[in-house]
Enzyme design. Structure first.
Site: not given
Length: 255
Positions: A50, A52, A202
């Protein structure tokens, strides 16, 4: 029902992320809607990972089950027709065994993160890179990255809303390089592991950017990792420069 693997790319900017959401555009929703055009009814597809909101993909993989026995090329062409004008494209399709699963059959995921270093506003790369207006020390960032490779408790680099059962992961690669992009000098982070925690990449990049800017040292990265405390993490960078680049499987799927 024959099962098909789909390899596809997308720009994440207009989507609220991969996962289908009520009243919000998603990549999953876009592909499932295209599937409903070629086979009426509800569809639920499973992806390798998945992403974001704002995160892109160059080599995302999902699988779907269909009633009709499709030629893979014609399936990809039909889906691409119905995906227009959304920035999602099926690059390849392949028929796979019924027990093959885009997520659970995967051995590794590879991510790419791009930082553009220039002062003038990005035009062609707007929304595709994290743009900063200062230079970064690649060697210093690689020294910090080396502290993270291997099996660790990555609580520091894990989102507070992460749903993974354990913060312990094995990071196989975190390589930093400088390249000359079309819009100017870029820093590329190549990150590879079997699986990742929410916001892990990130968090890595945001922390290592501080090392490259001289605000942190590689020893600070080591101490942050050992703290196993989210508060010890550096800034989490924005999603625009992140790409799911490749998903690896035991056997080639899209020959």
């Amino acid at each position: 029902m024959p099962r098909y693997a789909l390899k596809f790319e997308y720009q994440g900017e207009p989507f609220a992320g991969w996962q289908r959401q009520k009243e919000l555009p998603s990549v999953q929703g876009a592909i499932e809607q295209a599937l409903s055009r070629i086979q009426p009814g509800d569809h639920t597809i499973a992806a390798a990972g998945r992403t974001d909101a704002g995160v892109h993909a160059l080599g995302q993989v999902a699988h779907c089950d269909l009633v009709k026995d499709w030629d893979p090329f014609r399936l990809s062409e039909a889906l691409n027709y119905h995906l227009k004008p959304q920035p999602v494209a099926i690059v390849k399709a392949a028929q796979v065994d019924d027990n093959w699963h885009a997520r659970f059959s995967a051995l590794e995921r590879q991510y790419l993160f791009r930082i553009l270093m220039r002062r003038a506003p990005a035009t062609h790369d707007a929304g595709q890179v994290w743009q900063i207006n200062h230079q970064l020390d690649v060697d210093a960032m690689q020294a910090g990255a080396d502290m993270l490779i291997g099996q660790h408790d990555f609580t520091t680099f894990r989102s507070s809303i992460c749903q993974a059962a354990s913060p312990v992961k094995t990071l196989d690669e975190l390589r930093v390089e400088q390249v000359e992009g079309f819009s100017g000098p870029e820093i590329h982070f190549h990150v590879r592991a079997r699986s990742f925690l929410h916001n892990q990449v990130r968090s890595f990049v945001g922390t290592l950017e501080r090392v490259g800017a001289g605000a942190w040292t590689s020893e600070d990265v080591r101490e942050a990792l050992q703290a196993a405390d989210r508060a010890a993490c550096g800034p989490v960078c924005p999603p625009q420069g992140l790409y799911l680049a490749r998903v690896g499987y035991p056997e080639p799927v899209f020959d």
